[in-house]
Design a protein around this motif. Sequence first.
Motif, PDB file in Angstrom:
ATOM      1  N   UNK A   1      -5.899  -8.384 -18.620  1.00 45.15           N
ATOM      2  CA  UNK A   1      -7.250  -7.817 -18.574  1.00 45.15           C
ATOM      3  C   UNK A   1      -7.170  -6.300 -18.418  1.00 45.15           C
ATOM      4  N   UNK A   2      -6.705  -5.606 -19.439  1.00 40.94           N
ATOM      5  CA  UNK A   2      -6.511  -4.165 -19.349  1.00 40.94           C
ATOM      6  C   UNK A   2      -7.817  -3.388 -19.262  1.00 40.94           C
ATOM      7  N   UNK A   3      -8.877  -3.922 -19.833  1.00 40.25           N
ATOM      8  CA  UNK A   3     -10.129  -3.169 -19.922  1.00 40.25           C
ATOM      9  C   UNK A   3     -11.179  -3.666 -18.933  1.00 40.25           C
ATOM     10  N   UNK A   4     -10.734  -4.316 -17.861  1.00 38.28           N
ATOM     11  CA  UNK A   4     -11.668  -4.771 -16.833  1.00 38.28           C
ATOM     12  C   UNK A   4     -11.258  -4.168 -15.490  1.00 38.28           C
ATOM     13  N   UNK A   5     -12.073  -4.387 -14.495  1.00 36.51           N
ATOM     14  CA  UNK A   5     -11.764  -3.895 -13.150  1.00 36.51           C
ATOM     15  C   UNK A   5     -11.081  -4.970 -12.312  1.00 36.51           C
ATOM     16  N   UNK A   6     -10.729  -6.106 -12.917  1.00 32.83           N
ATOM     17  CA  UNK A   6     -10.051  -7.178 -12.187  1.00 32.83           C
ATOM     18  C   UNK A   6      -8.748  -6.672 -11.593  1.00 32.83           C
ATOM     19  N   UNK A   7      -8.545  -6.883 -10.300  1.00 36.78           N
ATOM     20  CA  UNK A   7      -7.319  -6.482  -9.640  1.00 36.78           C
ATOM     21  C   UNK A   7      -7.175  -4.986  -9.415  1.00 36.78           C
ATOM     22  N   UNK A   8      -8.260  -4.239  -9.609  1.00 39.52           N
ATOM     23  CA  UNK A   8      -8.204  -2.784  -9.434  1.00 39.52           C
ATOM     24  C   UNK A   8      -9.132  -2.374  -8.291  1.00 39.52           C
ATOM     25  N   UNK A   9      -8.668  -1.381  -7.526  1.00 40.67           N
ATOM     26  CA  UNK A   9      -9.426  -0.874  -6.393  1.00 40.67           C
ATOM     27  C   UNK A   9      -9.449   0.644  -6.439  1.00 40.67           C
ATOM     28  N   UNK A  10     -10.453   1.242  -5.801  1.00 37.52           N
ATOM     29  CA  UNK A  10     -10.550   2.691  -5.708  1.00 37.52           C
ATOM     30  C   UNK A  10      -9.882   3.132  -4.417  1.00 37.52           C
ATOM     31  N   UNK A  11      -9.094   4.199  -4.505  1.00 37.13           N
ATOM     32  CA  UNK A  11      -8.452   4.776  -3.340  1.00 37.13           C
ATOM     33  C   UNK A  11      -8.498   6.292  -3.421  1.00 37.13           C
ATOM     34  N   UNK A  12      -8.495   6.934  -2.275  1.00 35.56           N
ATOM     35  CA  UNK A  12      -8.451   8.398  -2.211  1.00 35.56           C
ATOM     36  C   UNK A  12      -7.070   8.794  -1.709  1.00 35.56           C
ATOM     37  N   UNK A  13      -6.362   9.586  -2.505  1.00 36.24           N
ATOM     38  CA  UNK A  13      -5.007  10.001  -2.169  1.00 36.24           C
ATOM     39  C   UNK A  13      -5.088  11.132  -1.157  1.00 36.24           C
ATOM     40  N   UNK A  14      -4.635  10.879   0.071  1.00 39.05           N
ATOM     41  CA  UNK A  14      -4.745  11.867   1.142  1.00 39.05           C
ATOM     42  C   UNK A  14      -3.491  12.719   1.288  1.00 39.05           C
ATOM     43  N   UNK A  15      -2.345  12.151   0.997  1.00 37.25           N
ATOM     44  CA  UNK A  15      -1.105  12.932   1.024  1.00 37.25           C
ATOM     45  C   UNK A  15      -0.055  12.245   0.167  1.00 37.25           C
ATOM     46  N   UNK A  16       0.806  13.029  -0.429  1.00 33.58           N
ATOM     47  CA  UNK A  16       1.934  12.547  -1.211  1.00 33.58           C
ATOM     48  C   UNK A  16       3.180  13.036  -0.490  1.00 33.58           C
ATOM     49  N   UNK A  17       4.130  12.131  -0.252  1.00 36.39           N
ATOM     50  CA  UNK A  17       5.275  12.510   0.577  1.00 36.39           C
ATOM     51  C   UNK A  17       6.523  11.738   0.175  1.00 36.39           C
ATOM     52  N   UNK A  18       7.646  12.143   0.721  1.00 38.29           N
ATOM     53  CA  UNK A  18       8.895  11.392   0.593  1.00 38.29           C
ATOM     54  C   UNK A  18       9.479  11.240   1.985  1.00 38.29           C
ATOM     55  N   UNK A  19      10.244  10.196   2.180  1.00 46.72           N
ATOM     56  CA  UNK A  19      10.849   9.925   3.483  1.00 46.72           C
ATOM     57  C   UNK A  19      12.218  10.582   3.580  1.00 46.72           C
ATOM     58  N   UNK A  20      12.647  10.917   4.801  1.00 46.82           N
ATOM     59  CA  UNK A  20      14.013  11.412   4.971  1.00 46.82           C
ATOM     60  C   UNK A  20      15.015  10.343   4.517  1.00 46.82           C
ATOM     61  N   UNK A  21      16.178  10.757   4.074  1.00 49.02           N
ATOM     62  CA  UNK A  21      17.199   9.835   3.552  1.00 49.02           C
ATOM     63  C   UNK A  21      17.588   8.745   4.541  1.00 49.02           C
ATOM     64  N   UNK A  22      17.459   9.005   5.837  1.00 45.02           N
ATOM     65  CA  UNK A  22      17.844   8.005   6.827  1.00 45.02           C
ATOM     66  C   UNK A  22      17.016   6.733   6.723  1.00 45.02           C
ATOM     67  N   UNK A  23      15.867   6.786   6.039  1.00 42.00           N
ATOM     68  CA  UNK A  23      15.014   5.613   5.862  1.00 42.00           C
ATOM     69  C   UNK A  23      15.262   4.900   4.545  1.00 42.00           C
ATOM     70  N   UNK A  24      16.240   5.357   3.759  1.00 44.59           N
ATOM     71  CA  UNK A  24      16.565   4.704   2.496  1.00 44.59           C
ATOM     72  C   UNK A  24      16.302   5.615   1.313  1.00 44.59           C
ATOM     73  N   UNK A  25      16.722   5.155   0.167  1.00 45.68           N
ATOM     74  CA  UNK A  25      16.561   5.901  -1.087  1.00 45.68           C
ATOM     75  C   UNK A  25      15.347   5.362  -1.839  1.00 45.68           C
ATOM     76  N   UNK A  26      14.434   6.221  -2.178  1.00 40.54           N
ATOM     77  CA  UNK A  26      13.263   5.857  -2.976  1.00 40.54           C
ATOM     78  C   UNK A  26      13.240   6.761  -4.191  1.00 40.54           C
ATOM     79  N   UNK A  27      13.127   6.167  -5.368  1.00 42.42           N
ATOM     80  CA  UNK A  27      13.156   6.970  -6.592  1.00 42.42           C
ATOM     81  C   UNK A  27      11.797   7.598  -6.906  1.00 42.42           C
ATOM     82  N   UNK A  28      10.761   7.181  -6.220  1.00 41.36           N
ATOM     83  CA  UNK A  28       9.418   7.709  -6.479  1.00 41.36           C
ATOM     84  C   UNK A  28       8.796   8.219  -5.191  1.00 41.36           C
ATOM     85  N   UNK A  29       7.814   9.090  -5.346  1.00 42.38           N
ATOM     86  CA  UNK A  29       7.086   9.602  -4.184  1.00 42.38           C
ATOM     87  C   UNK A  29       6.217   8.495  -3.589  1.00 42.38           C
TER      88      UNK A  29
END
Length: 88
Positions: free
Chosen positions: A33-61
């Motif tokens: 259902x690409x053209x519907x709102x099924x399974x989609x929610x609105x969110x407000x992005x308050x901060x974008x961050x990365x964790x220190x390496x001691x918490x693991x490796x994440x390839x994305x923000x």
Amino acid sequence: IRATPERLASGHKPGGPMRFDMALIRVGPRTSHLHTLDGKFVGQVCTIFSLPRQFGEYSRALAYIEWFTPFRAPDPSSRMRQVSHLAR
């Protein structure tokens, strides 16, 4: 998507307002259902961050999101769907 705090004026540089973009976020597995709102929610992005390496490796923000209520039925006069901030 941007999440920037308010910038105060400094010397000759003007300040700027805070900016927290809204996003339509798919929650759960992809559906056909690409053209519907099924399974989609609105969110407000308050901060974008990365964790220190001691918490693991994440390839994305990572992002802190403030969620909104699920879409309500369309308004009869405007035919637009409404959402509001989700209570904490």
